[in-house]
Design a protein around this motif. Structure first.
Motif, short mmCIF file in Angstrom:
data_model
loop_
_atom_site.label_atom_id
_atom_site.label_comp_id
_atom_site.label_asym_id
_atom_site.label_seq_id
_atom_site.Cartn_x
_atom_site.Cartn_y
_atom_site.Cartn_z
N GLN A 635 0.95 -1.03 -0.11
CA GLN A 635 0.00 -0.08 0.14
C GLN A 635 0.85 1.32 -0.06
OE1 GLN A 635 -2.56 -0.65 3.43
NE2 GLN A 635 -3.71 -2.22 2.49
N GLY A 636 0.58 2.20 -1.04
CA GLY A 636 1.52 3.08 -1.16
C GLY A 636 2.77 3.27 -1.70
N ILE A 637 3.16 1.99 -1.90
CA ILE A 637 4.53 1.73 -2.59
C ILE A 637 4.89 2.76 -3.72
CG2 ILE A 637 3.82 0.08 -4.44
CD1 ILE A 637 6.17 -1.66 -3.61
N CYS A 638 4.22 3.22 -4.46
CA CYS A 638 4.54 4.16 -5.74
C CYS A 638 5.27 5.39 -5.02
CB CYS A 638 3.05 4.39 -6.53
SG CYS A 638 2.46 3.10 -7.42
N LYS A 639 4.89 5.79 -4.01
CA LYS A 639 5.37 7.19 -3.32
C LYS A 639 6.33 6.91 -2.13
CE LYS A 639 1.50 10.12 -4.80
NZ LYS A 639 0.57 10.69 -4.09
N ASP A 640 6.27 5.70 -1.59
CA ASP A 640 7.04 5.24 -0.25
C ASP A 640 8.23 4.66 -0.83
OD1 ASP A 640 7.95 4.37 2.18
OD2 ASP A 640 6.16 3.68 2.95
N LYS A 641 9.24 5.59 -0.53
CA LYS A 641 10.68 4.72 -0.99
C LYS A 641 11.15 3.97 -0.02
CE LYS A 641 11.51 7.67 -4.46
NZ LYS A 641 11.44 7.25 -5.63
N THR A 642 10.83 3.98 1.20
CA THR A 642 11.24 2.94 2.30
C THR A 642 10.45 1.48 1.88
OG1 THR A 642 11.28 4.46 3.85
CG2 THR A 642 11.19 2.19 4.63
N SER A 643 9.23 1.40 1.61
CA SER A 643 8.71 0.12 1.38
C SER A 643 9.30 -0.48 -0.11
CB SER A 643 7.02 0.64 1.12
OG SER A 643 6.40 0.60 2.09
N GLN A 644 9.52 0.50 -0.89
CA GLN A 644 10.29 0.10 -2.05
C GLN A 644 11.44 -0.71 -2.12
OE1 GLN A 644 10.55 3.36 -5.24
NE2 GLN A 644 8.38 3.96 -4.67
N ALA A 645 12.25 -0.22 -1.02
CA ALA A 645 13.56 -0.61 -0.66
C ALA A 645 13.46 -1.78 0.07
CB ALA A 645 14.46 0.47 0.26
N ILE A 646 12.73 -2.08 1.02
CA ILE A 646 12.21 -3.16 1.70
C ILE A 646 11.90 -4.43 0.69
CG2 ILE A 646 10.80 -4.44 3.54
CD1 ILE A 646 10.84 -1.77 5.05
N ILE A 647 10.78 -4.21 -0.16
CA ILE A 647 10.59 -5.15 -1.16
C ILE A 647 11.74 -5.50 -2.07
CG2 ILE A 647 9.08 -5.71 -3.22
CD1 ILE A 647 6.86 -3.98 -1.54
N LYS A 648 12.24 -4.52 -2.56
CA LYS A 648 13.62 -4.75 -3.38
C LYS A 648 14.47 -5.70 -2.54
CE LYS A 648 16.06 -4.41 -7.01
NZ LYS A 648 15.81 -4.90 -8.55
N GLU A 664 0.95 -9.39 -1.66
CA GLU A 664 -0.43 -9.34 -1.29
C GLU A 664 -0.89 -7.90 -1.43
OE1 GLU A 664 -1.43 -13.20 1.60
OE2 GLU A 664 0.08 -11.52 2.34
N GLY A 665 -2.28 -8.00 -1.54
CA GLY A 665 -3.05 -6.73 -1.47
C GLY A 665 -2.94 -5.50 -2.88
N VAL A 666 -2.53 -6.16 -3.92
CA VAL A 666 -2.22 -5.33 -4.96
C VAL A 666 -3.61 -5.01 -5.40
CG1 VAL A 666 -1.09 -4.92 -7.25
CG2 VAL A 666 0.00 -6.48 -5.39
N GLU A 667 -3.73 -3.75 -5.86
CA GLU A 667 -5.07 -3.19 -6.17
C GLU A 667 -5.21 -2.32 -7.29
OE1 GLU A 667 -7.19 -1.50 -3.18
OE2 GLU A 667 -6.99 -3.10 -1.61
N THR A 668 -3.96 -1.71 -7.54
CA THR A 668 -3.87 -0.64 -8.71
C THR A 668 -2.79 -1.25 -9.81
OG1 THR A 668 -2.27 0.92 -7.97
CG2 THR A 668 -4.47 1.28 -7.24
N THR A 669 -2.95 -0.77 -11.16
CA THR A 669 -2.04 -1.00 -11.95
C THR A 669 -0.54 -0.48 -11.67
OG1 THR A 669 -2.74 0.59 -13.28
CG2 THR A 669 -3.63 -1.30 -13.83
N GLN A 670 -0.69 0.92 -11.13
CA GLN A 670 0.67 1.50 -10.77
C GLN A 670 1.31 0.55 -9.84
OE1 GLN A 670 -2.40 2.98 -10.77
NE2 GLN A 670 -2.41 4.51 -12.36
N GLU A 671 0.60 -0.05 -8.93
CA GLU A 671 1.36 -0.99 -7.92
C GLU A 671 1.83 -2.14 -8.53
OE1 GLU A 671 -1.51 0.20 -3.85
OE2 GLU A 671 -1.76 -1.74 -5.07
N PHE A 672 1.15 -2.67 -9.40
CA PHE A 672 1.53 -3.79 -10.37
C PHE A 672 2.86 -3.38 -10.99
CE2 PHE A 672 1.99 -6.36 -13.99
CZ PHE A 672 1.38 -7.72 -13.69
N ASP A 673 2.86 -2.42 -11.71
CA ASP A 673 3.97 -1.88 -12.28
C ASP A 673 5.27 -1.56 -11.54
OD1 ASP A 673 2.45 -1.99 -14.85
OD2 ASP A 673 2.02 0.09 -14.54
N MET A 674 5.09 -1.10 -10.46
CA MET A 674 6.44 -0.92 -9.41
C MET A 674 6.86 -2.31 -8.86
SD MET A 674 8.23 1.16 -7.92
CE MET A 674 7.59 2.68 -8.29
N LEU A 675 5.87 -3.17 -8.64
CA LEU A 675 6.29 -4.48 -7.98
C LEU A 675 6.94 -5.29 -9.30
CD1 LEU A 675 3.40 -5.30 -6.09
CD2 LEU A 675 5.35 -4.66 -5.33
N GLN A 676 6.54 -4.94 -10.41
CA GLN A 676 7.43 -5.84 -11.52
C GLN A 676 8.70 -5.35 -11.67
OE1 GLN A 676 5.25 -5.04 -15.33
NE2 GLN A 676 6.30 -7.16 -16.13
#
Length: 725
Positions: A635-648, A664-676
């Protein structure tokens, strides 16, 4: 508002007793003062009246001597002669000649009074005080001859002033005494309030702003007499809860649990006790032993104790003590240590409650029957909870204890004296406490049932299973690289035609608490594996959530593998999901069971990774094939640099140990693209699809088109289940 700040914390019973005592003392003091004052004044008047009667008698005797015994007082000449006699022999402020007629008719000009004595309120039959022109006078009379009397009048101002002064002094004395008694009352309540909270503490000492020990009680002096300065900053400690310190004493090092109170003068008052624990590694605590230790009070279970109380018609308090941080302690120090801590708390609970009983890991059942102890518990429950939460010392470690408690007061208002109903009420109180996040305990009473409605649930899970109340739905998991539905997570659902007012999580929690999870788990495993058999040829797997209650069952692996073999499933077609939090507190035992499942072709998924004490060492040892990243990081991964770093970081580690990652909990295409971009392997969430009944889940395997879903999502419309058009 609470009690006035003039009073320190004191229970209502002590306050009431002190107040009643103070009022009784004041009433007795006032009554005694009034009685003594009245007696004294009566004595003063009696003495004065006796004295005045003698003067009046002397005047009459002198008049008879001068005028003769048979003088005719009706004769004006005799009256004049009497007046001249009295004028030459002054008695008081004056005299008066009167007769009995008309309530004391005054003869002649009366020489001081005129008219009738009754006009002045004078009763001539006995001495009396009257007022004339604002001045008090005293009057006394004596018979001369026949109907004639001589009365002596004297100014009574000085004596009256003396008596009035005595009354005023007495009133002042009574007021001063009343104030003194109230002062004693306030002091006592203040003293009692302080000592009620600190009397149980062995050590009491005062520390100044420079951490110098400036004052201490006898116990502190005997154990730490040479300690003049603390080697830590007392101002850094919590001023509300219990703190932990270790001090070197005359008999070695002592661990203390203490509270700190900063005073107005800048100094700190410290009250504490040595942390002692008699529970060792070889001690086995009976399941339910009375606090007194008497053999006749030993019960084989908490229900046995409760039923005994109810059978005798007793009001009973029954409750559940939940150690909310025991799992974390187990993760850090091991399961054995966490069990020893729980057993230590059982022993501690026995000192407050009549019975204490280990229900399961982290949960202690208590019961206390009607009587003086129960009354004390109800009156001082805050202090009881504080006592339970005091730190426990085992070996060289100090453990902070955090408990939440739910109690039920079982009396005649309850519709049933059944033990299960009582425990359900206590459980409802506990669940409400856990939801509040503020209260440490609640006491349920039947009159409050409407407030606890959503917590007061009861289901016959076995009967519901027999009647077909449950079904399984399957939430799709999408493989980003392969562009296909790779798996499903099997989720339990209660059929819509059943009136169940709680969500699935609450229902499963209820099943775990009531021992119905094993039977419910068999349904989940059988149904989920049956669906897995239908999709295994499509290279799609099914993930099954395993409850900690199921996993800790002695025959779990055998039961699970028997169902697995019954459906004749291919290796890799079924996955088992376990939560990270449970794994950390039961690692060794869980590891062996997971290895057995892995050896039989069952994949292991680690759920909710990152929400507890994530450890790379655990991942190294575990036979895990996939790591599920909790939706809280998504949630909020597109703007949250900390979450991006943790998932990476997690995805990189997973690749190194040959594991896949599921977000889990992916709801938007923007979140999908970031996770990809971050390297995630598999996506799960409402963007891909919600949980589906088995027939629709089968369809989506072949019809799902992510590009169509993304286009519809971005356009503001979503095609049903993302099917191809």
């Amino acid at each position: 508002m609470g009690k006035s700040k003039i009073f320190r914390k004191v229970d209502n019973s002590t306050m009431l007793k002190a107040l009643i005592s103070a009022l009784l003392i004041i009433i007795i003091e006032v009554v005694c003062g009034i009685l003594i004052l009245n007696a004294y004044i009566s004595q003063v008047y009696a003495e004065v009246y006796a004295e005045r009667s003698e003067i009046a008698a002397d005047v009459a005797e002198g008049a008879r001597t001068v005028l003769g015994e048979n003088a005719e007082y009706a004769d004006e000449s005799v009256q004049l002669e009497l007046k001249n006699y009295l004028a030459g022999n002054i008695h008081g402020d004056g005299c008066v000649l009167f007769t009995e007629a008309s309530s004391g008719r005054i003869v002649g000009d009366g020489w001081i009074l005129e008219g009738n004595l009754g006009d002045y309120g004078i009763t001539y039959s006995s001495p009396c005080v009257f007022e004339m022109n604002g001045t008090p006078y005293i009057f006394s009379a004596s018979r001369l001859e026949g109907a004639y009397f001589i009365g002596v009048v004297d100014n009574f101002q000085s004596r009256q002033t003396e008596i009035d002064g005595l009354i005023a002094n007495t009133v002042v004395f009574l007021i001063v005494c009343g104030v003194f008694v109230l002062g004693v009352f306030i002091f006592y309540v203040n003293w009692a309030g302080g000592h009620m909270s600190i009397a149980k503490h062995c050590y009491r000492f005062t520390v100044d702003g420079d951490n110098n020990v400036v004052k201490y009680n006898h116990k502190f002096r005997s154990d730490f007499g040479s300690l003049n300065q603390l080697d830590f900053d007392i101002s850094k400690f919590d001023n509300h809860g219990y703190n932990l310190i270790t001090i070197n004493g005359a008999n070695g090092q002592k661990a203390l649990s203490f509270t700190v109170n900063k005073r107005a003068d800048g100094k700190y008052s410290v009250c504490g006790d040595e942390i002692k624990n008699s529970v060792g590694s070889t001690v086995n605590i009976p399941a339910a032993v009375g606090a007194s230790g008497a053999a006749e009070k030993v019960r084989v279970s908490l229900s046995g104790a409760y039923n005994d109380f109810v059978h005798r018609g007793k009001r009973t308090l029954i409750g559940i003590i939940y150690i909310i941080n025991l799992q974390k302690i187990g993760a850090l120090f091991g399961k054995d240590m966490s069990l020893r801590i729980q057993r230590s708390l059982v022993e501690r609970a026995k000192t407050k409650f009549e019975f204490a009983y280990e229900l399961d890991t982290g949960r202690i059942g208590v019961a206390c029957p009607d009587g003086q102890r129960l009354n004390g518990l109800v009156a001082a429950m805050d202090e009881v909870i504080e006592y339970l939460n005091q730190p426990i010392k085992l070996e060289d470690n100090l453990f902070t204890i955090e408990t939440k408690c739910g109690f039920a007061m079982c009396d005649a208002t309850m519709p049933s004296g059944d033990f299960d109903y009582a425990m359900q009420a206590a459980e409802a109180a506990l669940q409400r406490v856990l939801d509040s996040k503020v209260a440490d305990y609640l006491v349920y009473h039947e009159t409050q049932k409407s407030v606890y409605a959503k917590y007061f649930i009861k289901f016959d899970v076995k009967k519901m299973l027999e009647d077909g109340a449950f079904e399984m739905e399957y939430q799709p998991q999408y493989n980003i690289k392969e562009g296909r539905i790779e798996g499903f997570e099997a989720l339990l659902r209660v059929k819509k035609n059943w009136d169940v007012s709680v969500d699935t999580f609450s229902f499963i929690s209820y099943a775990e608490r009531t021992g119905a999870m094993v039977q419910l788990g068999d349904f989940i495993f059988n149904t989920g594996m049956s669906f897995a058999k239908q999709v295994e040829d499509k290279n799609v797997r099914v993930s099954l959530n395993v409850s900690p209650v199921q996993l800790m069952q002695a025959g779990f692996t055998e039961t699970f593998l028997n169902i697995y073999k019954k459906h004749n499933l291919k290796p890799g077609s079924v996955c088992v999901e376990i939560t990270e939090s449970f794994l950390m507190s039961n690692f060794d035992e869980t590891l062996e069971k997971l290895k057995i499942l892995k050896d039989n072709g069952i994949s292991i998924h680690l759920d909710d990774f990152g929400t507890e004490y994530s450890s790379l060492l655990y991942i190294k040892k575990l036979p895990v094939s996939s790591i599920k990243i909790d939706k809280g990081f998504v949630q909020g991964i597109c703007k949250d640099k900390t979450s991006q770093a943790i998932i990476k970081f997690i995805t990189n580690i997973a690749k190194l140990i040959d594991c896949t990652t599921i977000c889990e909990g992916v709801e938007t295409t923007q979140e999908f693209d970031m996770l990809q971009v971050l390297g995630c392997d598999i996506i799960q969430g409402w963007l891909i699809g919600r949980s589906l009944p088995p027939e629709k889940a089968l369809q989506i395997i072949d019809t799902f088109d992510y590009e169509a879903v993304a286009a519809a999502k971005n356009a503001g419309t979503v095609s049903a289940a993302g099917e191809k058009k």
